[in-house]
Design a protein around this motif. Structure first.
Motif, mmCIF file in Angstrom:
data_model
loop_
_atom_site.group_PDB
_atom_site.id
_atom_site.type_symbol
_atom_site.label_atom_id
_atom_site.label_comp_id
_atom_site.label_asym_id
_atom_site.label_seq_id
_atom_site.Cartn_x
_atom_site.Cartn_y
_atom_site.Cartn_z
ATOM 1 N N LYS A 67 0.829 -1.209 0.000
ATOM 2 C CA LYS A 67 0.000 0.000 0.000
ATOM 3 C C LYS A 67 0.865 1.261 0.000
ATOM 4 C CE LYS A 67 -4.081 -2.123 0.753
ATOM 5 N NZ LYS A 67 -3.531 -3.466 0.442
ATOM 6 N N LYS A 68 1.957 1.209 0.762
ATOM 7 C CA LYS A 68 2.800 2.415 0.876
ATOM 8 C C LYS A 68 3.586 2.629 -0.424
ATOM 9 C CE LYS A 68 4.194 2.302 5.762
ATOM 10 N NZ LYS A 68 5.400 2.008 6.566
ATOM 11 N N PRO A 69 3.638 3.873 -0.903
ATOM 12 C CA PRO A 69 4.465 4.155 -2.079
ATOM 13 C C PRO A 69 5.920 3.741 -1.863
ATOM 14 C CG PRO A 69 3.185 6.105 -1.439
ATOM 15 C CD PRO A 69 2.930 5.063 -0.398
ATOM 16 N N GLU A 70 6.422 3.922 -0.624
ATOM 17 C CA GLU A 70 7.826 3.594 -0.339
ATOM 18 C C GLU A 70 8.121 2.109 -0.553
ATOM 19 O OE1 GLU A 70 5.722 5.183 1.522
ATOM 20 O OE2 GLU A 70 6.621 6.900 2.555
ATOM 21 N N SER A 71 7.085 1.283 -0.445
ATOM 22 C CA SER A 71 7.285 -0.153 -0.646
ATOM 23 C C SER A 71 7.463 -0.484 -2.128
ATOM 24 C CB SER A 71 6.090 -0.948 -0.123
ATOM 25 O OG SER A 71 5.904 -0.704 1.248
ATOM 26 N N MET A 72 6.958 0.405 -2.979
ATOM 27 C CA MET A 72 6.940 0.107 -4.423
ATOM 28 C C MET A 72 8.080 0.765 -5.181
ATOM 29 S SD MET A 72 2.912 0.782 -5.127
ATOM 30 C CE MET A 72 1.830 0.809 -3.731
ATOM 31 N N ARG A 73 8.751 1.714 -4.550
ATOM 32 C CA ARG A 73 9.781 2.438 -5.306
ATOM 33 C C ARG A 73 11.130 1.763 -5.104
ATOM 34 N NH1 ARG A 73 10.336 7.351 -0.949
ATOM 35 N NH2 ARG A 73 11.607 6.030 0.381
ATOM 36 N N LEU A 74 11.732 1.400 -6.194
ATOM 37 C CA LEU A 74 13.020 0.704 -6.135
ATOM 38 C C LEU A 74 14.151 1.725 -6.075
ATOM 39 C CD1 LEU A 74 14.185 -2.312 -8.194
ATOM 40 C CD2 LEU A 74 15.467 -0.203 -8.389
ATOM 41 N N ARG A 75 14.991 1.567 -5.064
ATOM 42 C CA ARG A 75 16.189 2.418 -4.944
ATOM 43 C C ARG A 75 17.394 1.522 -5.166
ATOM 44 N NH1 ARG A 75 16.580 3.515 0.553
ATOM 45 N NH2 ARG A 75 15.579 1.491 0.723
ATOM 46 N N PHE A 76 18.393 2.030 -5.873
ATOM 47 C CA PHE A 76 19.535 1.150 -6.117
ATOM 48 C C PHE A 76 20.888 1.852 -6.064
ATOM 49 C CE2 PHE A 76 20.881 2.136 -10.505
ATOM 50 C CZ PHE A 76 19.782 2.831 -11.012
ATOM 51 N N HIS A 77 21.850 1.032 -5.648
ATOM 52 C CA HIS A 77 23.263 1.413 -5.730
ATOM 53 C C HIS A 77 23.784 0.878 -7.053
ATOM 54 C CE1 HIS A 77 27.450 2.022 -4.670
ATOM 55 N NE2 HIS A 77 27.705 0.741 -4.884
ATOM 56 N N CYS A 78 24.792 1.537 -7.570
ATOM 57 C CA CYS A 78 25.302 1.126 -8.873
ATOM 58 C C CYS A 78 26.822 1.115 -8.836
ATOM 59 C CB CYS A 78 24.815 2.139 -9.906
ATOM 60 S SG CYS A 78 24.888 1.505 -11.565
ATOM 61 N N GLN A 79 27.388 0.170 -9.558
ATOM 62 C CA GLN A 79 28.849 0.155 -9.709
ATOM 63 C C GLN A 79 29.159 -0.031 -11.181
ATOM 64 O OE1 GLN A 79 31.057 -2.415 -7.051
ATOM 65 N NE2 GLN A 79 32.849 -2.469 -8.387
ATOM 66 N N THR A 80 30.166 0.672 -11.649
ATOM 67 C CA THR A 80 30.562 0.499 -13.039
ATOM 68 C C THR A 80 31.139 -0.915 -13.192
ATOM 69 O OG1 THR A 80 32.692 1.518 -12.586
ATOM 70 C CG2 THR A 80 30.935 2.961 -13.390
ATOM 71 N N HIS B 7 29.439 3.702 -7.218
ATOM 72 C CA HIS B 7 30.874 3.448 -7.100
ATOM 73 C C HIS B 7 31.441 3.423 -8.511
ATOM 74 C CE1 HIS B 7 34.673 1.303 -5.960
ATOM 75 N NE2 HIS B 7 34.530 0.844 -7.196
ATOM 76 N N THR B 8 32.456 4.221 -8.751
ATOM 77 C CA THR B 8 33.130 4.174 -10.049
ATOM 78 C C THR B 8 34.448 3.428 -9.869
ATOM 79 O OG1 THR B 8 33.613 6.467 -9.442
ATOM 80 C CG2 THR B 8 32.225 6.125 -11.362
ATOM 81 N N ASN B 9 34.725 2.512 -10.819
ATOM 82 C CA ASN B 9 35.932 1.696 -10.682
ATOM 83 C C ASN B 9 37.198 2.499 -10.958
ATOM 84 O OD1 ASN B 9 34.723 -0.768 -10.015
ATOM 85 N ND2 ASN B 9 34.238 -1.163 -12.158
ATOM 86 N N GLY B 10 38.271 2.078 -10.320
ATOM 87 C CA GLY B 10 39.579 2.655 -10.610
ATOM 88 C C GLY B 10 40.089 2.130 -11.941
ATOM 89 N N TYR B 11 40.968 2.890 -12.583
ATOM 90 C CA TYR B 11 41.495 2.454 -13.883
ATOM 91 C C TYR B 11 42.320 1.183 -13.765
ATOM 92 C CZ TYR B 11 45.486 5.195 -12.122
ATOM 93 O OH TYR B 11 46.477 5.691 -11.330
#
Lengths: 307, 558, 149
Positions: free
Chosen positions: B317-330, B363-367
């Motif tokens: 029922k809660k909008p917060e339950s339906m919204r996907l939040r994500f972390h990302c890494q290259t 997170h961005t990867n190091g070269y």
């Protein structure tokens, strides 16, 4: 005590036979591990494990190794995996499930590619079993390919045959109906914690009652070892009992050799000039297929069968 | 009635006949089919005719509103940019603490911890199996004493802390809570994330201890404990990164991850917790690969699919339950060992995809990613790349800037469809856990990985300097992270000290209590917290529970 | 006869993508490949190599522990008198370490850039060079360690 040298020599003897470098007797004579003259009598108990893919055969073998080792019996495992019919290559992954025994000198695990042989075993499996016996292992476990068909070759090799199935395999029982009752000494319904396990066991018991032999039906969960001690008990009883299966094994082997010989003769006949002439006439539409088959069968000395 | 009005599809066909065909007859295209990295064939050009099945209100809509295709929040980066969260971890707790402080001084806004293999797999540093791996790929954490030093001087109420750990996650969470308590922080103010996603371990990353079902129980216990005690903490970070790095397609990355999400929700709901009481704290983790368009579409599709799953499947029922939040890494696998500075360009493009796709942290990867764990200069450039994106490029000013692109909308909808197809298959096969036990995901992944590999070797996808433009002159030298061979010795000394100064009887009693609880259906977190507080080590807890839970052995598939 | 290869994955990490792709590619090249599974100790690898009697052991390491693991494998192979089994490596191995590994007898290191064809060719070449005859040790060695019945 079986040492590392025995492992090495047994392994190399199996390779030599597998690759046609020498035959079984030659291998025995060549490798130090076998300690001298060829012994005729087989002494190890040979257990065959067969059943459809995904039935958990390797995990069950791992548990059996554990059980036999607890009684100080040494164990050799020959696990057969299919070769690709196209490239003849193979990925052999059965030992992954048995890796906790990897450091135990009383356990020898050998994977074999089926090398396109049918029937669930590789061409050299039988010799590998005999070599493991000669190397001094008390028990040899043979795990068949398990690609789904009935794998009868195990009859010629094993003293006791365990047919493993799982409840989830809808056609598991069907496969058994198709012929495994003939060869099973013990039925195991593995993954018995899954729905349908009891029903499968009941089905099997029902089927057994219709047959001539008394075949125990057991349930196991190889994953956590449930039911394995009961299986070991039955296996040990069979090991110590009469060698009734010797008759079955010999009959099978005689029939198999006769069949192999017949195939060899048929192929040789097809290579003759007379046969070539018949096939030429077939090609030129002078003969129908059935006529050609009749003519060739006559050359073999057998009755014509074409309809 | 025959209409005389031309449709866009008619116009497209006409264009193909009149303009395209004469052109390609003179000058053919370089390839017959252009595919995304995930293997989907791209159209030459996308038009409104390609997105007729996409409805703006139903499928795209507005940010912060169902189905969240455009983003979980109505303001997105206009309020504040994503959290710049460079992962770090090597040597002992002291070594890594120094790197954290360096990153914070450079403007990093969250911290993220990489543990060494023994810690990840539940072995103490003095275990025989740990030899050669202590403090090498991450930081070695044996007991809470190590964790106290790891986050020393960092305000845990202000900085959000992420921990990348899985089979032993519940123990590390316990250590984190004891650390916070002993330093006087309020649990309710702790923000951060623990990966704790055991499902993808069986599918892709292969760090496991116990079989799937007891392992799921441990995840469930940490989620339910957090729901009650840690209102700002994310107790699970459902991850697709590892499947993709292991060679999955983009669709599989999203589908397997959300299938895992579905399994966690089912597990916790089964324990009697209302879905809206914990679903808002579920977080996700995806890779940003080099295929820019497909990646942007993937992030959008993931949000839309999860929104629909939570609403339709679980009745949230809660909008917060339906919204996907994500972390990302290259993408680590996109980095090459050859001419490593080129990885800066790859990483920048991948980071841009993450930002255009609406990531919450990055997170961005190091070269030097393909060569070793990152050196300090490599990490600094990686962080600067994010700062350039946030402060110079201008993409933060408008939300979901690529939304409405015919190509992006088509790809988004195709990925969504691919996900629901997978869910139907998984349901048919008896659910996520059953599919793991039956190797379904593993086999799908192995096939995709092999296919990708073949396409690379066939020259369909090039890697600059490796399969194309290869320069055989010497690789330019870059200074790499220096592995401190003495770190392992220092860690063993730390562990010895902890073991010598603790109350051995209290440790044993605490371990016995964990074993007792494990055999019941009680939540395992309180007993674990008590054991950690008594200075039981991670390895000791893992070992004590093996007889109860068993040890997982995989059936490898190829 | 088919070449037999052990694809081994030591260390605590789970990076088996490379090992599995290699296993599959070698199979498709007609080889018989034994896969050990993850998390193998050097002793488990050597035991498997002996029992399976492989021509080549391929070790895939991405954990950085190669300078600990390879020496152990090489020593154990030699102790057990099976040093005619060739050892090759792959994974993430830094350039500087390659000469050190070759010095202790590792035949070849295939880094991440090597194509599967490079690998197939490499293994075929190594097997041809060693000319390993699996019966070579046929009559050497005593019966010491043979089982007592």
């Amino acid at each position: 005590m079986i040492g590392h040298r025995v492992h090495r020599d047994l392994a190399r003897a199996i390779s030599a036979v597998e690759n046609g470098i020498t035959d079984y007797r030659g291998a025995l004579a060549q490798f130090a591990a076998f300690g001298g003259p060829v012994r005729g009598d087989r002494r190890a108990d040979v257990i065959g494990i067969t059943g459809p893919p995904g039935a958990g055969k390797s995990t069950l073998v791992d548990r059996l190794i554990e059980g036999f080792r607890a009684d100080d019996a040494t164990v050799a495992v020959i696990a057969v995996d299919p070769s690709s019919p196209f490239t003849h290559g193979a990925v052999l992954g059965d030992r992954v499930r048995m890796q906790r025994h990897a450091g135990d000198p009383g356990v020898f695990i050998r994977s074999m590619a089926s090398r396109s042989a049918g029937g669930g075993l590789a061409p050299a499996t039988r010799d590998a079993v005999r070599l493991a016996d000669e190397a001094g292992f008390d028990i040899v476990i043979v795990e068949t390919v398990g690609v789904g068909q009935v794998e009868l070759e195990i009859v010629a090799v094993a003293d006791v045959i365990v047919v493993v199935t799982v409840p989830a395999l809808g056609d598991g029982v069907q496969a058994i109906k198709a012929g495994l009752t003939e060869i099973a000494d013990i039925f195991v319904v593995n993954m018995a914690d899954r729905p349908g396990a009891n029903a499968s066991a009941v089905d099997l018991k029902h089927m057994v009652r219709e047959g001539k032999r008394d075949i125990p039906v057991l349930q196991t969960i190889a994953q956590d070892g449930t039911g394995v001690s009961e299986l070991l008990e039955v296996l040990n009883a069979k090991r110590n009992g009469d060698d009734t299966n010797a008759v079955r094994a010999v009959r099978f082997e005689v029939v198999r050799r006769a069949r192999d010989e017949a195939v060899r003769r048929a192929l040789a006949t097809l290579d003759t000039h007379d046969a070539a002439a018949v096939l030429d006439r077939l090609r030129d539409h002078e003969l129908t297929r059935n006529d050609a088959i009749d003519a060739l069968a006559l050359m073999l000395g057998g009755p014509a069968h074409a309809h | 009635m025959q209409t005389t009005e031309k449709t866009i599809a008619d116009e497209l066909r006409e264009w193909e006949q009149r303009t395209l065909l004469p052109f390609t007859e003179r000058r053919p295209e370089s390839r017959e089919v252009f595919r995304t990295q995930g293997g989907a064939a791209l159209e030459r050009v996308y038009t409104p005719a390609h997105v007729e099945d996409v409805d703006f209100t139903r499928d795209i809509g507005f940010p912060g509103q169902f189905p969240y295709t455009r983003g979980p929040y109505p303001t997105m980066y206009r309020a504040q940019p994503w959290t710049m969260r460079q992962i770090a971890g090597f040597g002992t707790a002291d070594d890594t603490n120094e790197r954290f402080r360096f990153l914070i001084a450079q403007g990093q806004t969250g911290i993220s911890t990489d543990f060494d293999m023994p810690t990840l797999m539940g072995y103490d540093s003095d275990d025989e199996r740990s030899e050669g791996e202590v403090g090498r790929e991450g930081v070695a954490i044996d007991s809470v004493d190590d964790m106290l030093d790891l986050y020393a001087g960092i305000d845990l109420e202000k900085i959000s802390v992420s921990m990348t750990i899985n089979p032993s996650a519940w123990i590390l969470l316990a250590m984190y809570l004891v650390t916070a308590e002993e330093r006087g922080f309020d649990r309710k103010k702790l923000s951060g994330t623990i990966q704790n996603d055991i499902i993808k371990e069986y599918i892709a990353q292969k760090e496991w201890v116990y079989p799937p079902r007891p392992a799921m129980r441990l995840v469930r216990d940490s989620i339910t404990y957090s729901a009650e005690h840690l209102p700002r903490y994310n107790p699970v970070n459902v991850s697709g990164y590892h499947a993709r790095e292991a060679g999955s397609t983009a669709i599989q990355e999203v589908a397997f991850t959300l299938a895992a999400g579905i399994a966690y929700v089912e597990e916790v709901v089964k324990a009697g917790i209302d879905v809206d009481d914990f679903a808002p704290r579920l977080s996700f983790f995806f890779v940003s690969q080099i295929d820019f368009l497909e990646e942007v579409a993937k992030f959008r599709a993931a949000r839309r699919v999860w929104g629909r799953v939570m609403k339709d499947r679980f009745g949230a029922k809660k909008p917060e339950s339906m919204r996907l939040r994500f972390h990302c890494q290259t993408a680590g696998v996109s980095c090459t060992a050859r001419e490593p500075l080129n990885n800066i360009a790859r990483t920048a493009i991948e980071a841009l995809a993450a930002v255009c796709g609406g990531a919450q942290s990055l997170h961005t990867n190091g070269y030097d990613e393909a060569l070793s764990i990152p050196s300090e200069p490599a990490m600094k450039i990686a962080l600067r790349t994010q700062q350039i994106l946030a402060d110079e490029v201008g993409v933060i000013g408008t939300i979901d800037p690529l939304g409405g692109s015919y190509a992006i909308e088509r790809l988004t909808t195709d990925i969504e469809k691919g996900c629901f197809d997978y869910f139907a298959e998984v349901d048919k096969r008896g659910g996520t856990i059953k599919c793991i036990e039956d190797n379904f995901f593993q086999m799908e992944l192995a096939d995709a990985a092999y296919d990708l590999h073949r396409r690379k070797e066939a020259g369909e996808r090039h890697i600059v300097t490796v399969t194309k433009y290869r320069d055989e002159s010497a690789n330019p030298h870059v200074e790499l992270h220096h592995v401190d061979e003495a770190a392992s010795g220092r860690q063993l000394a730390r562990l010895r000290k902890t073991k010598e100064t603790r109350d051995a009887a209290a440790v044993q009693a605490a371990l016995d209590e964990i074993v007792r609880v494990a055999k019941t259906d009680e939540n395992i977190m309180p007993a674990t917290i008590a054991a950690v507080k008594a200075r039981a080590t991670g390895g000791e807890i893992i070992k004590a529970l093996r007889p109860v839970f068993g040890t997982y052995v995989e059936t490898p598939v190829f | 006869m088919p070449i037999k290869v052990l694809v081994a994955k030591p260390g605590l990490d789970g990076h088996d993508r490379g090992a599995k792709i290699v296993a599959r590619a070698l199979r498709d090249a007609g080889m018989e490949v034994v896969y050990t599974g993850l998390h193998q100790t050097p002793e488990m690898i050597v035991n498997a190599a002996i029992q399976e009697d492989v021509d080549v052991v391929g070790v895939s390491i991405l954990s950085g522990a190669h300078m600990t693991i390879f020496p152990k494998i090489m020593t154990m192979l030699s102790e057990r008198e099976v040093d005619d089994i060739a050892v090759v490596g792959g994974g993430v191995i830094q350039e500087d370490d390659i000469p050190k590994l070759k010095a202790i007898g590792v035949r070849e290191i295939f880094n991440a850039e090597a194509s599967t064809q490079d690998l197939i060719d490499g293994i075929e070449r190594i097997v041809a060079e060693t000319g390993r005859d699996r019966t070579r040790r046929a009559s050497t060695g005593s019966a010491q360690g043979a089982p007592a019945r």
